[in-house]
Design an enzyme around this catalytic site. Structure first.
Site, PDB file in Angstrom:
ATOM      1  N   ARG A   1     -11.879   0.559   7.949  1.00  0.00           N
ATOM      2  CA  ARG A   1     -11.795   0.652   6.480  1.00  0.00           C
ATOM      3  C   ARG A   1     -13.176   0.509   5.843  1.00  0.00           C
ATOM      4  O   ARG A   1     -13.508   1.193   4.873  1.00  0.00           O
ATOM      5  CB  ARG A   1     -10.822  -0.394   5.949  1.00  0.00           C
TER       6      ARG A   1
ATOM      7  N   GLN B   1      -6.927  -5.726  -7.661  1.00  0.00           N
ATOM      8  CA  GLN B   1      -6.319  -6.151  -6.402  1.00  0.00           C
ATOM      9  C   GLN B   1      -7.114  -5.558  -5.234  1.00  0.00           C
ATOM     10  O   GLN B   1      -6.886  -5.923  -4.081  1.00  0.00           O
ATOM     11  CB  GLN B   1      -4.872  -5.676  -6.289  1.00  0.00           C
ATOM     12  N   ASN B   2      -7.981  -4.622  -5.546  1.00  0.00           N
ATOM     13  CA  ASN B   2      -8.674  -3.881  -4.503  1.00  0.00           C
ATOM     14  C   ASN B   2      -9.846  -4.680  -3.956  1.00  0.00           C
ATOM     15  O   ASN B   2     -10.389  -5.563  -4.610  1.00  0.00           O
ATOM     16  CB  ASN B   2      -9.150  -2.532  -5.042  1.00  0.00           C
ATOM     17  N   VAL B   3     -10.204  -4.331  -2.731  1.00  0.00           N
ATOM     18  CA  VAL B   3     -11.247  -5.092  -2.027  1.00  0.00           C
ATOM     19  C   VAL B   3     -12.462  -4.212  -1.715  1.00  0.00           C
ATOM     20  O   VAL B   3     -13.372  -4.621  -1.008  1.00  0.00           O
ATOM     21  CB  VAL B   3     -10.662  -5.688  -0.720  1.00  0.00           C
TER      22      VAL B   3
ATOM     23  N   HIS C   1      -8.141 -10.301  -4.640  1.00  0.00           N
ATOM     24  CA  HIS C   1      -7.877 -10.309  -3.187  1.00  0.00           C
ATOM     25  C   HIS C   1      -9.147 -10.268  -2.357  1.00  0.00           C
ATOM     26  O   HIS C   1      -9.108  -9.934  -1.174  1.00  0.00           O
ATOM     27  CB  HIS C   1      -6.965  -9.125  -2.827  1.00  0.00           C
TER      28      HIS C   1
ATOM     29  N   CYS D   1     -16.394 -17.018   8.051  1.00  0.00           N
ATOM     30  CA  CYS D   1     -15.956 -17.718   9.266  1.00  0.00           C
ATOM     31  C   CYS D   1     -14.463 -18.027   9.133  1.00  0.00           C
ATOM     32  O   CYS D   1     -14.010 -18.495   8.081  1.00  0.00           O
ATOM     33  CB  CYS D   1     -16.730 -19.033   9.395  1.00  0.00           C
TER      34      CYS D   1
ATOM     35  N   ASN E   1       0.256   5.748 -13.480  1.00  0.00           N
ATOM     36  CA  ASN E   1       0.714   5.871 -12.102  1.00  0.00           C
ATOM     37  C   ASN E   1       1.476   7.188 -11.986  1.00  0.00           C
ATOM     38  O   ASN E   1       2.271   7.495 -12.873  1.00  0.00           O
ATOM     39  CB  ASN E   1       1.647   4.683 -11.766  1.00  0.00           C
TER      40      ASN E   1
ATOM     41  N   GLU F   1       3.842   7.638 -10.156  1.00  0.00           N
ATOM     42  CA  GLU F   1       5.246   7.265  -9.932  1.00  0.00           C
ATOM     43  C   GLU F   1       5.691   6.225 -10.962  1.00  0.00           C
ATOM     44  O   GLU F   1       4.867   5.509 -11.531  1.00  0.00           O
ATOM     45  CB  GLU F   1       5.416   6.663  -8.518  1.00  0.00           C
TER      46      GLU F   1
HETATM   47  C1  BV8 Z   1       0.167 -15.910  -2.269  1.00  0.00           C
HETATM   48  C2  BV8 Z   1      -6.273  -7.886   0.657  1.00  0.00           C
HETATM   49  C3  BV8 Z   1       0.844 -18.173  -2.075  1.00  0.00           C
HETATM   50  C4  BV8 Z   1      -6.112  -7.578   2.102  1.00  0.00           C
HETATM   51  C5  BV8 Z   1      -4.006  -7.822  -0.307  1.00  0.00           C
HETATM   52  C6  BV8 Z   1       6.399 -14.065  -5.329  1.00  0.00           C
HETATM   53  C7  BV8 Z   1       7.432 -13.176  -5.176  1.00  0.00           C
HETATM   54  C8  BV8 Z   1       7.531 -12.393  -4.026  1.00  0.00           C
HETATM   55  C9  BV8 Z   1       6.576 -12.528  -3.004  1.00  0.00           C
HETATM   56  C10 BV8 Z   1       5.552 -13.412  -3.154  1.00  0.00           C
HETATM   57  C11 BV8 Z   1       5.453 -14.182  -4.307  1.00  0.00           C
HETATM   58  N1  BV8 Z   1       4.340 -14.961  -4.180  1.00  0.00           N
HETATM   59  C12 BV8 Z   1       3.761 -14.718  -2.985  1.00  0.00           C
HETATM   60  C13 BV8 Z   1       4.468 -13.769  -2.331  1.00  0.00           C
HETATM   61  C14 BV8 Z   1       4.154 -13.261  -1.014  1.00  0.00           C
HETATM   62  C15 BV8 Z   1       3.129 -12.127  -1.071  1.00  0.00           C
HETATM   63  C16 BV8 Z   1       3.736 -10.914  -1.709  1.00  0.00           C
HETATM   64  O1  BV8 Z   1       3.505 -10.649  -2.876  1.00  0.00           O
HETATM   65  N2  BV8 Z   1       4.472 -10.164  -0.922  1.00  0.00           N
HETATM   66  C17 BV8 Z   1       5.061  -8.942  -1.440  1.00  0.00           C
HETATM   67  C18 BV8 Z   1       4.765  -7.808  -0.490  1.00  0.00           C
HETATM   68  C19 BV8 Z   1       6.538  -9.176  -1.623  1.00  0.00           C
HETATM   69  N3  BV8 Z   1       1.937 -12.527  -1.756  1.00  0.00           N
HETATM   70  C20 BV8 Z   1       0.994 -13.185  -1.091  1.00  0.00           C
HETATM   71  O2  BV8 Z   1       1.094 -13.493   0.074  1.00  0.00           O
HETATM   72  C21 BV8 Z   1      -0.240 -13.579  -1.860  1.00  0.00           C
HETATM   73  N4  BV8 Z   1      -0.495 -14.970  -1.623  1.00  0.00           N
HETATM   74  O3  BV8 Z   1       0.865 -15.739  -3.209  1.00  0.00           O
HETATM   75  O4  BV8 Z   1      -0.014 -17.128  -1.691  1.00  0.00           O
HETATM   76  C22 BV8 Z   1       0.276 -19.379  -1.461  1.00  0.00           C
HETATM   77  C23 BV8 Z   1      -0.019 -20.468  -2.277  1.00  0.00           C
HETATM   78  C24 BV8 Z   1      -0.530 -21.603  -1.697  1.00  0.00           C
HETATM   79  C25 BV8 Z   1      -0.777 -21.667  -0.315  1.00  0.00           C
HETATM   80  C26 BV8 Z   1      -0.498 -20.577   0.483  1.00  0.00           C
HETATM   81  C27 BV8 Z   1       0.025 -19.415  -0.091  1.00  0.00           C
HETATM   82  C28 BV8 Z   1      -1.451 -12.823  -1.362  1.00  0.00           C
HETATM   83  C29 BV8 Z   1      -1.312 -11.384  -1.650  1.00  0.00           C
HETATM   84  C30 BV8 Z   1      -2.645 -10.673  -1.331  1.00  0.00           C
HETATM   85  C31 BV8 Z   1      -2.490  -9.767  -0.138  1.00  0.00           C
HETATM   86  N5  BV8 Z   1      -3.737  -9.036   0.111  1.00  0.00           N
HETATM   87  N6  BV8 Z   1      -5.192  -7.235  -0.122  1.00  0.00           N
HETATM   88  C32 BV8 Z   1      -6.473  -6.159   2.420  1.00  0.00           C
HETATM   89  O5  BV8 Z   1      -6.682  -5.336   1.510  1.00  0.00           O
HETATM   90  O6  BV8 Z   1      -6.570  -5.864   3.627  1.00  0.00           O
HETATM   91  S1  BV8 Z   1      -2.855  -6.999  -1.174  1.00  0.00           S
HETATM   92  C33 BV8 Z   1      -3.016  -5.346  -0.834  1.00  0.00           C
HETATM   93  O7  BV8 Z   1      -1.845  -4.800  -1.325  1.00  0.00           O
HETATM   94  C34 BV8 Z   1      -4.141  -4.591  -1.538  1.00  0.00           C
HETATM   95  O8  BV8 Z   1      -4.964  -5.441  -2.278  1.00  0.00           O
HETATM   96  C35 BV8 Z   1      -3.439  -3.628  -2.483  1.00  0.00           C
HETATM   97  O9  BV8 Z   1      -4.038  -3.550  -3.724  1.00  0.00           O
HETATM   98  C36 BV8 Z   1      -2.115  -4.273  -2.566  1.00  0.00           C
HETATM   99  C37 BV8 Z   1      -0.933  -3.324  -2.691  1.00  0.00           C
HETATM  100  O10 BV8 Z   1      -0.646  -3.216  -3.878  1.00  0.00           O
HETATM  101  P1  BV8 Z   1      -1.120  -1.908  -4.708  1.00  0.00           P
HETATM  102  O11 BV8 Z   1      -2.508  -2.118  -5.135  1.00  0.00           O
HETATM  103  O12 BV8 Z   1      -0.073  -1.704  -5.713  1.00  0.00           O
HETATM  104  O13 BV8 Z   1      -1.181  -0.709  -3.715  1.00  0.00           O
HETATM  105  P2  BV8 Z   1       0.040   0.071  -3.127  1.00  0.00           P
HETATM  106  O14 BV8 Z   1      -0.446   0.854  -1.995  1.00  0.00           O
HETATM  107  O15 BV8 Z   1       1.149  -0.875  -2.945  1.00  0.00           O
HETATM  108  O16 BV8 Z   1       0.479   1.073  -4.315  1.00  0.00           O
HETATM  109  C38 BV8 Z   1      -0.438   2.026  -4.775  1.00  0.00           C
HETATM  110  C39 BV8 Z   1       0.114   2.527  -6.095  1.00  0.00           C
HETATM  111  O17 BV8 Z   1      -0.816   3.498  -6.580  1.00  0.00           O
HETATM  112  C40 BV8 Z   1       1.451   3.239  -5.966  1.00  0.00           C
HETATM  113  O18 BV8 Z   1       2.312   2.814  -7.016  1.00  0.00           O
HETATM  114  C41 BV8 Z   1       1.094   4.724  -6.144  1.00  0.00           C
HETATM  115  O19 BV8 Z   1       2.128   5.437  -6.821  1.00  0.00           O
HETATM  116  C42 BV8 Z   1      -0.106   4.647  -7.017  1.00  0.00           C
HETATM  117  N7  BV8 Z   1      -1.040   5.764  -6.883  1.00  0.00           N
HETATM  118  C43 BV8 Z   1      -1.236   6.574  -5.812  1.00  0.00           C
HETATM  119  N8  BV8 Z   1      -2.205   7.485  -6.116  1.00  0.00           N
HETATM  120  C44 BV8 Z   1      -2.625   7.201  -7.378  1.00  0.00           C
HETATM  121  C45 BV8 Z   1      -1.883   6.117  -7.869  1.00  0.00           C
HETATM  122  N9  BV8 Z   1      -2.060   5.609  -9.096  1.00  0.00           N
HETATM  123  C46 BV8 Z   1      -2.993   6.185  -9.879  1.00  0.00           C
HETATM  124  N10 BV8 Z   1      -3.756   7.234  -9.475  1.00  0.00           N
HETATM  125  C47 BV8 Z   1      -3.587   7.759  -8.243  1.00  0.00           C
HETATM  126  N11 BV8 Z   1      -4.340   8.821  -7.860  1.00  0.00           N
END
Ligand code: BV8
Length: 259
Positions: free
Chosen positions: A75, A106-108, A124, A132, A222, A224
């Protein structure tokens, strides 16, 4: 798919022109037009067989540090060979045209900063930094260069540590300061522009509702419909590189300046 409309609703343009505290929240979709696959898209090539949610987790790293390290190296190379797109640049232009502007991502990939945005809240983390795995101290690039053959390199900061990307994995807590700044900005906003996010990852996905609860109008960009677009005052269906420059141009017209 039909090409997206080009005209902005009049009431949206009026709200944009009157907004004093604008917050933008971006997701992986704003980097899609830079050639960076989103999390929901199937990963490409070698990585198509793996679930990004599993790889982007402490459990995934513990189970197979080499595989996770190599995924991030892939990546990093893809990001290093790509550039910000007009959507990133438009957000940097918008910031210069409103009283108070806060960009939360949210992007990295660091593309917002490359496009000229400042004070970006990276919820994020940032893939270009290495830390480390035990102490979370930053690892210098020259250490990585000296240990390039090891996947992952050992950490210079702890005998049992490994090098890992400075990103927040699923199940890991976000940086408290960054998150509280983002929540404060969202609760004080009078307009929130959401672009390129499925609104599925928390706590980031809760920010548009927080802004709306405090009286902000919300625009969702978006191709979608998502849970966020159903909450939004306006859903601009189409790519962010199509709509964000139109928002910047509309505001520039109202301010009588070119973006
Ligand atoms: C935490 C870094 C607590 C890594 C990422 C509450 C409710 C439910 C679940 C949870 C909750 N609280 C916590 C959770 C668990 C979890 C979570 O949310 N799970 C989900 C899946 C249910 N959250 C966590 O674990 C978070 N931590 O809350 O910790 C805690 C507290 C104390 C102690 C311990 C723990 C941490 C979440 C962070 C995860 N890391 N990124 C890496 O990148 O490798 S998130 C990762 O996903 C990316 O950052 C990315 O941004 C994100 C996905 O989301 P989107 O950005 O929306 O991207 P996606 O692909 O999903 O969608 C893209 C969209 O773009 C689509 O809609 C598409 O239609 C649209 N699109 C496409 N093309 C275009 C477009 N839009 C515009 N123009 C275009 N051309």
């Amino acid at each position: 798919m039909a090409p997206p409309a080009t005209a902005l609703p009049d009431d949206l343009v009026q709200t944009l022109g009157q907004a004093k505290r604008v917050v933008a929240l971006t997701g992986a979709g704003v980097s899609a037009e830079s050639g960076i696959p989103t999390f929901r898209e199937a990963q490409r090539g070698l990585w198509a067989q793996f679930d990004p949610m599993a790889l982007a987790s402490p459990e995934g790293f513990a189970a197979d540090p080499a595989r996770v390290w190599d995924w991030y190296q892939w990546r990093r190379e893809l990001i290093g060979n790509s550039l910000p797109n007009p959507g990133h640049h438009a957000l940097a232009e918008l910031a210069g045209m409103v009283d108070r502007f806060c960009l939360i991502t949210q992007n990295v990939d660091g593309f917002h900063q490359l496009a000229g945005s400042t004070n970006v809240l990276e919820l994020h983390g940032n893939i270009t930094r290495t830390i480390c795995s035990r102490t979370r101290k930053i690892v210098d690039p020259d250490w990585l260069a000296r240990h390039a053959g090891q996947h992952p390199p050992p950490s210079p900061h702890h005998p049992d540590g490994l090098c890992r990307p400075d990103v927040v994995w699923f199940g890991e807590a976000l940086d408290e300061r960054v998150l509280s700044q983002a929540m404060q900005a969202a609760s004080q906003a009078d307009l929130m522009i959401v672009a390129g996010t499925a609104g599925a990852v928390y706590p980031a996905a809760g920010l548009p509702a927080l802004a709306a609860e405090h009286g902000a109008r919300t625009i969702d960009i978006n191709p979608e419909a998502t849970a966020i677009s159903r909450l939004a005052d306006w859903h601009l269906s189409g790519p962010s590189a199509h709509w964000l420059p139109r928002l910047a141009a509309a505001l520039a017209d109202q301010n009588g300046s070119s973006p």
